[in-house]
Design an enzyme around this catalytic site. Structure first.
Site, PDB file in Angstrom:
ATOM      1  N   GLN A   1      45.461  35.792  53.690  1.00 21.05           N
ATOM      2  CA  GLN A   1      45.346  34.620  52.827  1.00 21.05           C
ATOM      3  C   GLN A   1      45.238  33.369  53.701  1.00 21.05           C
ATOM      4  O   GLN A   1      46.074  33.146  54.573  1.00 21.05           O
ATOM      5  CB  GLN A   1      46.573  34.511  51.919  1.00 21.05           C
ATOM      6  CG  GLN A   1      46.735  35.661  50.942  1.00 21.05           C
ATOM      7  CD  GLN A   1      45.774  35.570  49.767  1.00 21.05           C
ATOM      8  OE1 GLN A   1      45.102  34.574  49.569  1.00 21.05           O
ATOM      9  NE2 GLN A   1      45.711  36.636  48.983  1.00 21.05           N
TER      10      GLN A   1
ATOM     11  N   TYR B   1      44.360  47.595  45.718  1.00 23.10           N
ATOM     12  CA  TYR B   1      43.824  46.597  46.670  1.00 23.10           C
ATOM     13  C   TYR B   1      44.968  45.850  47.374  1.00 23.10           C
ATOM     14  O   TYR B   1      45.017  44.621  47.391  1.00 23.10           O
ATOM     15  CB  TYR B   1      42.929  45.563  45.963  1.00 23.10           C
ATOM     16  CG  TYR B   1      42.058  46.061  44.842  1.00 23.10           C
ATOM     17  CD1 TYR B   1      40.804  46.611  45.094  1.00 23.10           C
ATOM     18  CD2 TYR B   1      42.480  45.982  43.512  1.00 23.10           C
ATOM     19  CE1 TYR B   1      39.986  47.054  44.047  1.00 23.10           C
ATOM     20  CE2 TYR B   1      41.672  46.424  42.468  1.00 23.10           C
ATOM     21  CZ  TYR B   1      40.435  46.952  42.743  1.00 23.10           C
ATOM     22  OH  TYR B   1      39.650  47.380  41.715  1.00 23.10           O
TER      23      TYR B   1
ATOM     24  N   ASN C   1      50.668  41.965  51.333  1.00 31.01           N
ATOM     25  CA  ASN C   1      51.047  40.583  51.084  1.00 31.01           C
ATOM     26  C   ASN C   1      51.916  40.452  49.832  1.00 31.01           C
ATOM     27  O   ASN C   1      53.011  39.869  49.872  1.00 31.01           O
ATOM     28  CB  ASN C   1      49.775  39.735  50.942  1.00 31.01           C
ATOM     29  CG  ASN C   1      50.050  38.269  50.724  1.00 31.01           C
ATOM     30  OD1 ASN C   1      50.736  37.633  51.508  1.00 31.01           O
ATOM     31  ND2 ASN C   1      49.512  37.714  49.649  1.00 31.01           N
TER      32      ASN C   1
ATOM     33  N   GLU D   1      45.061  51.066  49.327  1.00 31.28           N
ATOM     34  CA  GLU D   1      44.166  50.230  50.135  1.00 31.28           C
ATOM     35  C   GLU D   1      43.260  51.163  50.926  1.00 31.28           C
ATOM     36  O   GLU D   1      43.714  52.195  51.426  1.00 31.28           O
ATOM     37  CB  GLU D   1      44.966  49.335  51.084  1.00 31.28           C
ATOM     38  CG  GLU D   1      44.158  48.584  52.123  1.00 31.28           C
ATOM     39  CD  GLU D   1      43.118  47.655  51.514  1.00 31.28           C
ATOM     40  OE1 GLU D   1      41.953  47.710  51.975  1.00 31.28           O
ATOM     41  OE2 GLU D   1      43.441  46.915  50.572  1.00 31.28           O
TER      42      GLU D   1
ATOM     43  N   ASP E   1      44.694  42.780  42.808  1.00 31.45           N
ATOM     44  CA  ASP E   1      44.109  41.599  43.467  1.00 31.45           C
ATOM     45  C   ASP E   1      42.774  42.043  44.047  1.00 31.45           C
ATOM     46  O   ASP E   1      42.634  42.235  45.257  1.00 31.45           O
ATOM     47  CB  ASP E   1      45.053  41.088  44.566  1.00 31.45           C
ATOM     48  CG  ASP E   1      44.541  39.814  45.230  1.00 31.45           C
ATOM     49  OD1 ASP E   1      43.547  39.249  44.754  1.00 31.45           O
ATOM     50  OD2 ASP E   1      45.136  39.405  46.254  1.00 31.45           O
TER      51      ASP E   1
ATOM     52  N   CYS F   1      40.161  36.128  42.695  1.00 30.44           N
ATOM     53  CA  CYS F   1      39.501  35.117  43.535  1.00 30.44           C
ATOM     54  C   CYS F   1      38.141  34.732  42.970  1.00 30.44           C
ATOM     55  O   CYS F   1      37.391  33.996  43.609  1.00 30.44           O
ATOM     56  CB  CYS F   1      39.366  35.615  44.971  1.00 30.44           C
ATOM     57  SG  CYS F   1      38.374  37.117  45.148  1.00 30.44           S
TER      58      CYS F   1
ATOM     59  N   GLU G   1      41.302  30.370  42.741  1.00 31.31           N
ATOM     60  CA  GLU G   1      42.155  31.560  42.664  1.00 31.31           C
ATOM     61  C   GLU G   1      42.984  31.432  41.391  1.00 31.31           C
ATOM     62  O   GLU G   1      43.542  30.363  41.103  1.00 31.31           O
ATOM     63  CB  GLU G   1      43.079  31.622  43.887  1.00 31.31           C
ATOM     64  CG  GLU G   1      43.671  32.984  44.149  1.00 31.31           C
ATOM     65  CD  GLU G   1      42.903  33.772  45.213  1.00 31.31           C
ATOM     66  OE1 GLU G   1      43.271  34.922  45.463  1.00 31.31           O
ATOM     67  OE2 GLU G   1      41.930  33.229  45.767  1.00 31.31           O
TER      68      GLU G   1
END
Length: 360
Positions: free
Chosen positions: A182, A210, A215, A231, A293, A318, A352
């Site tokens: 990020q 994802y 994070n 992921e 995300d 996003c 975002e």
């Protein structure tokens, strides 16, 4: 706030509220960014003339021709990057080995002050370069990675350790050079707290698709019995596993699967050796909530159908356009109970956003 920042923020708020008004969402929660020194990453071309070398970026003129813009300071970047930029450039100019055929300089910083610099060249890196680069790294107390076509030289580490605070707890994150992180760490902390507030404490389990380097995974894990995070990128899976261990969290498993692959595994359509090797039994989980995300392209149709079976969906986006499109499907079974905008990218059109969906 200055009028220029407030104006661009107001424009984004109006755009989001107008675009999503058909869904009758609750009041939009807005999380502003610092006006300066918010970017923890910055990348510049190095422009060479007969007697000068400087940082550069490009913009297109009225005829769509690229125009070189000299960059002597970069106020939107982290203060430590701004402080380092002229010092580093002076040292590079004074060293012919380091300056020759230098093409780009990439900076990756942390809130704690650690900086990794990637020097990208249009010529192979040799022993003389490595010696000079090591001396420079020690002199400036930074980490340096050298890159050229088909070549990567890591002098010490190829990562920095970021520390993000979520309410009363601090989390350590390994952020690997050239991997996604990020860019706006201060807004990221606000996003993490919003996601944790959206996740009601549950005795059941969380699915995260994802997950990147973990994070969101780390703070969200404190709200659930267990977490299964997926992921596909190997470097991100490695970083996530390191972050889980470093933060001494014991209720997370990471599966190296894409969202599409997880959907196939969960529905019993395919078996994956990667799950067996990691000793992950998907059917042992009691999922109640899902966190997503996704990339800018949004979520594929099969995964959207999967999400419709969860009681709670936390969706960080996003790309408002793909979020809007995905909500047309998800709102057949769910309703929006929280709606947020995070200004991760001030002075750009990027937005975002986040929604919390509950099953009807």
């Amino acid at each position: 706030m200055t009028s220029s920042y407030q104006q661009q923020l107001d424009a984004k708020i109006e755009r989001i509220q107008t675009q999503f008004s058909e869904f009758n969402p609750p009041s939009l929660e807005v999380f502003a960014s610092p006006e300066q020194h918010f970017r923890m990453r910055a990348e510049f071309r190095i422009w060479h003339t007969d007697d000068e070398m400087f940082y550069a970026m490009f913009e297109r003129d009225a005829d769509q021709q690229k125009k070189v813009i000299r960059i002597d300071e970069f106020p939107i970047a982290d203060q430590n990057i701004n402080t380092l930029m002229p010092i580093l450039l002076t040292e590079l100019k004074s060293n012919e080995v380091l300056a020759k055929r230098l093409f780009e300089v990439h900076f990756l910083a942390t809130l704690k002050g650690e900086i990794l610099v990637t020097l990208v060249y249009r010529a192979p890196l040799n022993e003389a370069w490595e010696t000079s680069a090591k001396q420079l790294a020690e002199q400036l107390n930074i980490k340096i990675v050298g890159r050229s076509r088909g070549q990567k030289l890591v002098l010490s580490d190829e990562f920095v350790i970021e520390e993000l605070q979520v309410f009363e707890r601090k989390f350590q994150y390994k952020q690997i050079e050239s991997s996604f992180t990020q860019p706006n760490a201060q807004v990221c902390q606000k996003m993490l707290e919003w996601a944790c507030n959206a996740a009601e404490s549950s005795e059941k389990d969380l699915l995260e698709l994802y997950c990147g380097n973990g994070n969101f995974t780390l703070p969200l894990s404190l709200k659930f019995n267990r977490v299964l995070a997926t992921e596909l990128a190997k470097s991100s899976v490695y970083a996530a596993q390191w972050n889980i261990q470093e933060n001494q969290i014991d209720n997370i498993q990471v599966a190296r699967l894409s969202a599409e692959e997880f959907t196939q595994a969960y529905n019993g359509e395919r078996e994956f050796r990667r799950l067996q090797e990691a000793e992950i039994d998907i059917q042992s989980y009691q999922f109640d909530s899902v966190f997503v995300d996704p990339p800018r392209a949004g979520i594929d149709d099969d995964t959207l159908k999967l999400l419709q079976g969860f009681n709670h969906i936390i969706y960080i986006s996003c790309n408002p356009d793909t979020l809007h499109d995905n909500l047309k499907t998800l709102l057949q079974t769910h309703k929006i109970v929280k709606f947020a905008m995070f200004d991760q990218f001030p002075y750009t059109h990027h937005i975002e956003s986040g929604v919390l969906l509950e099953k009807i």
